[in-house]
Design a protein around this motif. Structure first.
Motif, PDB file in Angstrom:
ATOM      1  N   ILE A  88      38.717  32.596  39.605  1.00 24.32           N
ATOM      2  CA  ILE A  88      37.846  33.384  40.482  1.00 24.32           C
ATOM      3  C   ILE A  88      38.462  33.528  41.862  1.00 24.32           C
ATOM      4  CG2 ILE A  88      35.602  33.417  41.640  1.00 24.32           C
ATOM      5  CD1 ILE A  88      34.433  32.131  39.120  1.00 24.32           C
ATOM      6  N   ASP A  89      39.061  32.443  42.364  1.00 24.05           N
ATOM      7  CA  ASP A  89      39.701  32.493  43.677  1.00 24.05           C
ATOM      8  C   ASP A  89      40.853  33.496  43.682  1.00 24.05           C
ATOM      9  OD1 ASP A  89      39.980  31.569  46.383  1.00 24.05           O
ATOM     10  OD2 ASP A  89      41.748  30.455  45.753  1.00 24.05           O
ATOM     11  N   ILE A  90      41.634  33.516  42.602  1.00 17.82           N
ATOM     12  CA  ILE A  90      42.743  34.473  42.496  1.00 17.82           C
ATOM     13  C   ILE A  90      42.203  35.902  42.466  1.00 17.82           C
ATOM     14  CG2 ILE A  90      44.562  35.326  40.972  1.00 17.82           C
ATOM     15  CD1 ILE A  90      45.043  32.410  40.145  1.00 17.82           C
ATOM     16  N   ALA A  91      41.165  36.134  41.660  1.00 18.67           N
ATOM     17  CA  ALA A  91      40.603  37.485  41.548  1.00 18.67           C
ATOM     18  C   ALA A  91      40.062  37.966  42.888  1.00 18.67           C
ATOM     19  CB  ALA A  91      39.500  37.501  40.492  1.00 18.67           C
ATOM     20  N   ARG A  92      39.425  37.070  43.629  1.00 22.98           N
ATOM     21  CA  ARG A  92      38.892  37.448  44.943  1.00 22.98           C
ATOM     22  C   ARG A  92      39.999  37.739  45.946  1.00 22.98           C
ATOM     23  NH1 ARG A  92      34.034  32.937  45.721  1.00 22.98           N
ATOM     24  NH2 ARG A  92      32.505  33.963  44.345  1.00 22.98           N
ATOM     25  N   SER A  93      41.137  37.082  45.781  1.00 19.13           N
ATOM     26  CA  SER A  93      42.237  37.260  46.734  1.00 19.13           C
ATOM     27  C   SER A  93      42.957  38.587  46.556  1.00 19.13           C
ATOM     28  CB  SER A  93      43.238  36.107  46.606  1.00 19.13           C
ATOM     29  OG  SER A  93      43.979  36.206  45.400  1.00 19.13           O
ATOM     30  N   ILE A  94      42.761  39.229  45.415  1.00 20.67           N
ATOM     31  CA  ILE A  94      43.425  40.505  45.147  1.00 20.67           C
ATOM     32  C   ILE A  94      42.599  41.628  45.761  1.00 20.67           C
ATOM     33  CG2 ILE A  94      44.207  42.101  43.357  1.00 20.67           C
ATOM     34  CD1 ILE A  94      44.522  39.661  41.507  1.00 20.67           C
ATOM     35  N   THR A  95      43.184  42.347  46.686  1.00 17.75           N
ATOM     36  CA  THR A  95      42.462  43.424  47.369  1.00 17.75           C
ATOM     37  C   THR A  95      43.083  44.795  47.144  1.00 17.75           C
ATOM     38  OG1 THR A  95      43.734  43.011  49.401  1.00 17.75           O
ATOM     39  CG2 THR A  95      41.616  41.874  49.153  1.00 17.75           C
ATOM     40  N   ARG A  96      44.264  44.840  46.562  1.00 13.43           N
ATOM     41  CA  ARG A  96      44.924  46.121  46.304  1.00 13.43           C
ATOM     42  C   ARG A  96      45.386  46.192  44.852  1.00 13.43           C
ATOM     43  NH1 ARG A  96      48.655  47.477  51.645  1.00 13.43           N
ATOM     44  NH2 ARG A  96      46.981  47.321  53.187  1.00 13.43           N
ATOM     45  N   PRO A  97      44.514  46.663  43.969  1.00 15.74           N
ATOM     46  CA  PRO A  97      43.149  47.133  44.215  1.00 15.74           C
ATOM     47  C   PRO A  97      42.144  45.981  44.174  1.00 15.74           C
ATOM     48  CG  PRO A  97      43.662  47.407  41.919  1.00 15.74           C
ATOM     49  CD  PRO A  97      44.901  46.830  42.553  1.00 15.74           C
ATOM     50  N   PRO A  98      40.936  46.167  44.716  1.00 14.11           N
ATOM     51  CA  PRO A  98      39.911  45.126  44.582  1.00 14.11           C
ATOM     52  C   PRO A  98      39.466  45.007  43.135  1.00 14.11           C
ATOM     53  CG  PRO A  98      38.984  47.111  45.557  1.00 14.11           C
ATOM     54  CD  PRO A  98      40.461  47.328  45.488  1.00 14.11           C
ATOM     55  N   ILE A  99      39.237  43.781  42.710  1.00 12.66           N
ATOM     56  CA  ILE A  99      38.845  43.527  41.315  1.00 12.66           C
ATOM     57  C   ILE A  99      37.326  43.465  41.214  1.00 12.66           C
ATOM     58  CG2 ILE A  99      39.034  41.940  39.378  1.00 12.66           C
ATOM     59  CD1 ILE A  99      41.617  43.456  40.120  1.00 12.66           C
ATOM     60  N   ASP A 100      36.772  44.303  40.346  1.00 11.38           N
ATOM     61  CA  ASP A 100      35.318  44.365  40.173  1.00 11.38           C
ATOM     62  C   ASP A 100      34.816  43.400  39.106  1.00 11.38           C
ATOM     63  OD1 ASP A 100      34.942  46.615  42.007  1.00 11.38           O
ATOM     64  OD2 ASP A 100      35.995  47.778  40.483  1.00 11.38           O
ATOM     65  N   LEU A 101      35.585  43.274  38.014  1.00 12.26           N
ATOM     66  CA  LEU A 101      35.171  42.418  36.907  1.00 12.26           C
ATOM     67  C   LEU A 101      36.358  41.619  36.398  1.00 12.26           C
ATOM     68  CD1 LEU A 101      32.971  44.865  34.768  1.00 12.26           C
ATOM     69  CD2 LEU A 101      32.174  43.104  36.342  1.00 12.26           C
ATOM     70  N   VAL A 102      36.057  40.420  35.903  1.00  9.12           N
ATOM     71  CA  VAL A 102      37.086  39.569  35.301  1.00  9.12           C
ATOM     72  C   VAL A 102      36.625  39.174  33.900  1.00  9.12           C
ATOM     73  CG1 VAL A 102      38.314  37.374  35.428  1.00  9.12           C
ATOM     74  CG2 VAL A 102      37.872  38.663  37.515  1.00  9.12           C
ATOM     75  N   VAL A 103      37.513  39.347  32.940  1.00  7.32           N
ATOM     76  CA  VAL A 103      37.268  38.837  31.586  1.00  7.32           C
ATOM     77  C   VAL A 103      38.110  37.577  31.426  1.00  7.32           C
ATOM     78  CG1 VAL A 103      37.579  39.243  29.120  1.00  7.32           C
ATOM     79  CG2 VAL A 103      36.736  41.085  30.588  1.00  7.32           C
ATOM     80  N   VAL A 104      37.445  36.442  31.218  1.00  4.25           N
ATOM     81  CA  VAL A 104      38.114  35.145  31.089  1.00  4.25           C
ATOM     82  C   VAL A 104      38.184  34.781  29.609  1.00  4.25           C
ATOM     83  CG1 VAL A 104      38.074  32.711  31.707  1.00  4.25           C
ATOM     84  CG2 VAL A 104      37.303  34.415  33.359  1.00  4.25           C
TER      85      VAL A 104
END
Length: 301
Positions: A88-104
């Protein structure tokens, strides 16, 4: 024109804008969690085949991005035994592009050997998360028949990986189809065709910080926030004399919400700068010398 009539006109204007503007795309990241020592490590060829199968299916519904490509140069690569918190921390850190959903994804497999046979079994589990709010949106898992036989002479690791990988790919295809259906529902509801607005069934939590706005300003602003399409609820998380932070819950995407805030400021003849990061909007009031910032909503209409 009365304040009530102006708000009605404002609401109709937003309806027109909603149909005229393009839809927000949903940016999706597929990540593998392998913190459980019983699960297959993320760099295994088994997981790579599962990941590829699911990516192919979900790419029909959302914009699927490759984690390595987005984090190369910024984060340490090839880490194993990653937890949900790290993902989750990695997904939040990505801003280009921003991540809306994560499938784990979690993949499990085992091989048992007796005197006359060698049997294997496998299972793949997935959950869909909103990384910005941490909300669990859905989950599903598929598994092989109770066991299936593999060649008894299959003792080398490469042979076992190949045998389990073949079954894991089938499970990945099956899981991908299910997840695609679930995502399509979250994004489009029961409408099978492409949407014309960026409202979805995905609930987003935004923090709207209004800096330099008086209580009267905020009372006027909140009347309009209720009119935004996709609105679910809002409540203050911080209130001071000239600064208010609202937790704003909506099914609208960030682009549409940003457009609506700009339109709101225009309707109220308020000047402000808008900064956006993660799921936070900071709206900072701009005033000029001699200007009365406490303009009534019905003044001059």
């Amino acid at each position: 024109m009365s304040g009530l009539l102006k708000i009605v006109v404002f609401c109709l204007t937003f309806a027109v804008l909603a149909s005229a503007q393009g839809a927000d795309s949903v940016n999706l990241l597929i990540m593998i969690e392998d913190a459980d020592k019983n699960s297959i490590p993320r760099n295994s060829q088994i997981n790579k085949r599962v990941h590829a199968s699911i990516s192919q299916q979900l790419n029909q519904v959302a914009d699927v991005y490759d984690e390595t490509s987005l984090t190369l140069g910024n984060l340490k690569q090839s880490r194993k035994y990653r937890t949900d918190a790290e993902l989750i921390d990695i997904a939040r850190s990505i801003t280009r592009p921003p991540i809306d959903l994560v499938v784990v994804l979690n993949t499990y497999a085992s091989v048992t050997t007796n005197q006359y046979a060698k049997n294997a079994r496998a299972r793949v589990a997935a959950k869909i998360l909103n990384p910005k709010s941490g909300q669990l949106l859905d989950n599903f898992e598929v598994q092989s028949p109770r066991t299936w036989s593999i060649p008894y002479a299959c003792n080398k690791q490469s042979c076992i990986l190949e045998e389990i990988g073949d079954e894991a790919k089938v499970l990945g295809d099956e899981l991908g189809l299910v997840l695609a259906e679930k995502l399509n529902w979250l994004i489009n509801g029961d409408t099978p065709v492409q949407k014309t607005t960026d409202d979805t069934l995905i609930v987003n939590d935004y923090y709207l910080e209004f800096d330099g706005f008086s209580p009267q300003d905020m009372a006027n602003i909140e009347e309009y926030l209720l009119l935004f399409s996709g609105y679910i609820s809002h409540r203050p998380t911080q209130q001071r004399h000239t600064r208010t932070t609202l937790l704003y819950r909506s099914t609208s995407g960030t682009a549409k919400l940003s457009r609506n805030i700009l339109k709101l400021l225009e309707e109220l003849t308020m000047r402000a700068t808008i900064n956006f990061y993660d799921n936070n909007f900071n709206v900072k009031r701009i005033t000029f010398r001699g200007e009365n910032p406490n303009r009534d909503i019905a003044e001059g209409w």
